[in-house]
Design an enzyme around this catalytic site. Structure first.
Site, PDB file in Angstrom:
ATOM      1  N   SER A 119       0.823  -1.214   0.000  1.00  0.00           N
ATOM      2  CA  SER A 119       0.000   0.000   0.000  1.00  0.00           C
ATOM      3  C   SER A 119       0.848   1.252   0.000  1.00  0.00           C
ATOM      4  CB  SER A 119      -0.862   0.039   1.262  1.00  0.00           C
ATOM      5  OG  SER A 119      -1.647  -1.094   1.373  1.00  0.00           O
ATOM      6  N   HIS A 140      -1.112  -2.524  -7.229  1.00  0.00           N
ATOM      7  CA  HIS A 140      -1.825  -2.228  -5.982  1.00  0.00           C
ATOM      8  C   HIS A 140      -3.340  -2.313  -6.175  1.00  0.00           C
ATOM      9  CE1 HIS A 140      -2.944   0.836  -2.655  1.00  0.00           C
ATOM     10  NE2 HIS A 140      -2.900  -0.375  -2.164  1.00  0.00           N
ATOM     11  N   GLU A 152      -3.697   0.393  -8.955  1.00  0.00           N
ATOM     12  CA  GLU A 152      -2.615   1.367  -9.180  1.00  0.00           C
ATOM     13  C   GLU A 152      -1.394   0.621  -9.724  1.00  0.00           C
ATOM     14  OE1 GLU A 152      -2.481   5.113  -6.201  1.00  0.00           O
ATOM     15  OE2 GLU A 152      -2.386   3.200  -5.180  1.00  0.00           O
ATOM     16  N   ASN A 190      -3.389   6.092  -1.159  1.00  0.00           N
ATOM     17  CA  ASN A 190      -3.126   6.177   0.283  1.00  0.00           C
ATOM     18  C   ASN A 190      -2.455   7.476   0.710  1.00  0.00           C
ATOM     19  OD1 ASN A 190      -4.337   3.829   1.383  1.00  0.00           O
ATOM     20  ND2 ASN A 190      -2.818   2.633   0.262  1.00  0.00           N
TER      21      ASN A 190
HETATM   22  P1  NAD Z   1      -3.981  -9.509   6.012  1.00  0.00           P
HETATM   23  O1  NAD Z   1      -3.464  -9.324   7.391  1.00  0.00           O
HETATM   24  O2  NAD Z   1      -5.445  -9.747   5.793  1.00  0.00           O
HETATM   25  O3  NAD Z   1      -3.213 -10.736   5.289  1.00  0.00           O
HETATM   26  C1  NAD Z   1      -1.828 -10.863   5.253  1.00  0.00           C
HETATM   27  C2  NAD Z   1      -1.532 -12.338   5.054  1.00  0.00           C
HETATM   28  O4  NAD Z   1      -0.111 -12.490   4.831  1.00  0.00           O
HETATM   29  C3  NAD Z   1      -1.882 -13.200   6.265  1.00  0.00           C
HETATM   30  O5  NAD Z   1      -2.748 -14.252   5.854  1.00  0.00           O
HETATM   31  C4  NAD Z   1      -0.532 -13.742   6.743  1.00  0.00           C
HETATM   32  O6  NAD Z   1      -0.600 -15.043   7.270  1.00  0.00           O
HETATM   33  C5  NAD Z   1       0.269 -13.683   5.459  1.00  0.00           C
HETATM   34  N1  NAD Z   1       1.722 -13.626   5.670  1.00  0.00           N
HETATM   35  C6  NAD Z   1       2.410 -12.901   6.585  1.00  0.00           C
HETATM   36  N2  NAD Z   1       3.728 -13.150   6.460  1.00  0.00           N
HETATM   37  C7  NAD Z   1       3.865 -14.010   5.408  1.00  0.00           C
HETATM   38  C8  NAD Z   1       4.967 -14.652   4.804  1.00  0.00           C
HETATM   39  N3  NAD Z   1       6.210 -14.447   5.220  1.00  0.00           N
HETATM   40  N4  NAD Z   1       4.739 -15.499   3.781  1.00  0.00           N
HETATM   41  C9  NAD Z   1       3.476 -15.731   3.351  1.00  0.00           C
HETATM   42  N5  NAD Z   1       2.372 -15.168   3.898  1.00  0.00           N
HETATM   43  C10 NAD Z   1       2.586 -14.324   4.924  1.00  0.00           C
HETATM   44  O7  NAD Z   1      -3.477  -8.243   5.186  1.00  0.00           O
HETATM   45  P2  NAD Z   1      -4.097  -7.643   3.834  1.00  0.00           P
HETATM   46  O8  NAD Z   1      -5.074  -6.592   4.191  1.00  0.00           O
HETATM   47  O9  NAD Z   1      -4.460  -8.750   2.932  1.00  0.00           O
HETATM   48  O10 NAD Z   1      -2.821  -6.874   3.257  1.00  0.00           O
HETATM   49  C11 NAD Z   1      -1.828  -7.537   2.477  1.00  0.00           C
HETATM   50  C12 NAD Z   1      -1.039  -6.520   1.683  1.00  0.00           C
HETATM   51  O11 NAD Z   1      -1.937  -5.796   0.834  1.00  0.00           O
HETATM   52  C13 NAD Z   1      -0.324  -5.461   2.541  1.00  0.00           C
HETATM   53  O12 NAD Z   1       0.885  -5.114   1.920  1.00  0.00           O
HETATM   54  C14 NAD Z   1      -1.312  -4.299   2.519  1.00  0.00           C
HETATM   55  O13 NAD Z   1      -0.699  -3.058   2.744  1.00  0.00           O
HETATM   56  C15 NAD Z   1      -1.833  -4.411   1.096  1.00  0.00           C
HETATM   57  N6  NAD Z   1      -3.152  -3.795   0.864  1.00  0.00           N
HETATM   58  C16 NAD Z   1      -4.124  -3.854   1.823  1.00  0.00           C
HETATM   59  C17 NAD Z   1      -5.350  -3.257   1.587  1.00  0.00           C
HETATM   60  C18 NAD Z   1      -6.446  -3.311   2.615  1.00  0.00           C
HETATM   61  O14 NAD Z   1      -7.440  -2.577   2.493  1.00  0.00           O
HETATM   62  N7  NAD Z   1      -6.348  -4.144   3.650  1.00  0.00           N
HETATM   63  C19 NAD Z   1      -5.604  -2.620   0.372  1.00  0.00           C
HETATM   64  C20 NAD Z   1      -4.596  -2.617  -0.613  1.00  0.00           C
HETATM   65  C21 NAD Z   1      -3.368  -3.204  -0.348  1.00  0.00           C
END
Ligand code: NAD
Length: 291
Positions: A119, A140, A152, A190
């Site tokens: 993000s 993104h 993005e 963001n």
């Molecule tokens: P989340 O907490 O729902 O999921 C993250 C997942 O990654 C978990 O299931 C965890 O077990 C896994 N994980 C952690 N370490 C790991 C590793 N070493 N190897 C494999 N898996 C691993 O988080 P999310 O909301 O899905 O966010 C994930 C990414 O997407 C982040 O970089 C976040 O910034 C980005 N993002 C999030 C949003 C949002 O609204 N939540 C929107 C756009 C982008």
């Protein structure tokens, strides 16, 4: 080059949504998470989302079976080796992301593209830690991935033009629309959204209004579909804090300092919807504000 097989790292709210939309667009998907429980929950979520599409008459039972048939769960990161495109969607932590790319690299073909769903973290910095900065980009997606139209596209300083062209084609095949952002902290969405959410938390912290009053004001006063606290809980407060820290560190301006109340919620493990409690308590129906 042709992208057929896509490897997704992380099956959390973003990773499972990304797997869903790629499988719908007839890509072969390999999905990995280092937590077996989260991988299972991610697959359950895809099932549920496809059932919703069936209920809405948008897909048939047969399509659901075909989509699920294109998603393979894998238990080891190295099994993503034969993929043409990798999308990293693990948690928002630079060291975690770098370690994933380092561990995966030896198993990848030379032409495989690496992307991250970060993000906010610098694409150039993440790319520079890999063996292929010219084949590395930010891809993104927005949350929830199946519903949100925007992706993005962020090029690092070394990204080759044809990689950008390839990924534009991928976004179009998913039926989504891209916006290109330069590689600055938080990119476009963001950079604008998170300071607004953080400011809403400051307004709560300073007693300007309650959670309900602030959410209602933004919903009805600015026509936002969700108030800032509903949205923050939906995104995940850990992710919101991580993004604010990247903005604060990367832009070195005190206007981006995370509100101490946001830090306190994260330290309490009140991360929003995913832990059933954040600025709202989701054990209640309707969810009850926690302040
Ligand atoms: P989340 O907490 O729902 O999921 C993250 C997942 O990654 C978990 O299931 C965890 O077990 C896994 N994980 C952690 N370490 C790991 C590793 N070493 N190897 C494999 N898996 C691993 O988080 P999310 O909301 O899905 O966010 C994930 C990414 O997407 C982040 O970089 C976040 O910034 C980005 N993002 C999030 C949003 C949002 O609204 N939540 C929107 C756009 C982008």
């Amino acid at each position: 080059m042709e992208i057929k097989r896509v490897g997704i790292v992380g099956a959390g709210q973003m990773g499972n949504g990304i797997a869903h939309v790629f499988a719908m667009a007839e890509y072969e998907v390999l999905l990995y998470d280092n937590s077996v429980e989260n991988l299972f929950n991610g697959m359950q979520r895809i099932h549920k989302d496809l059932d919703t599409l069936i209920r809405l008459g948008k897909i048939s039972d047969q399509t659901k079976r075909e989509v699920l048939g294109r998603i393979k769960q894998v238990e080891r990161l190295r099994e993503l080796g034969p993929c043409d495109l990798i999308i990293e969607a693990a948690r928002e932590n630079e060291e975690v992301k770098k370690a994933i790319f380092k561990e995966l690299e030896p198993f990848l073909a030379e032409q495989t593209l690496l992307t991250t769903n970060t993000s906010s973290i610098s694409i150039t910095r993440l790319a520079s830690c890999t063996d292929r900065p010219e084949r590395f980009m930010g891809l993104h997606f927005m949350n929830p991935v199946p519903q949100m139209k925007l992706v993005e596209l962020i090029r690092g300083i070394a990204t080759e033009e044809f990689i950008y062209t390839e990924l534009k084609k991928v976004v179009e095949r998913l039926g989504k629309t891209y916006a290109s952002s330069e590689d600055f902290p938080g990119f476009i969405v963001n950079r604008v959204l998170m300071p607004m959410i953080n400011e809403a938390i400051y307004a709560l912290y300073e007693g300007v209004g309650t959670v309900s009053a602030i959410d209602q004001s933004l919903r009805l006063g600015t026509n936002h579909p969700m108030g800032p606290f509903e949205l923050a809980d939906f995104i995940g407060l850990d992710t919101c804090l991580a993004i604010m820290n990247v903005l604060h560190d990367g832009l070195a301006d005190t206007k981006y300092r995370p509100c101490p109340l946001l830090t306190k919620y994260v330290e309490a493990g009140w991360l929003g919807k995913k832990t059933m409690r954040g600025f709202y308590d989701y054990h209640c129906n309707p969810p009850r504000p926690t302040r």
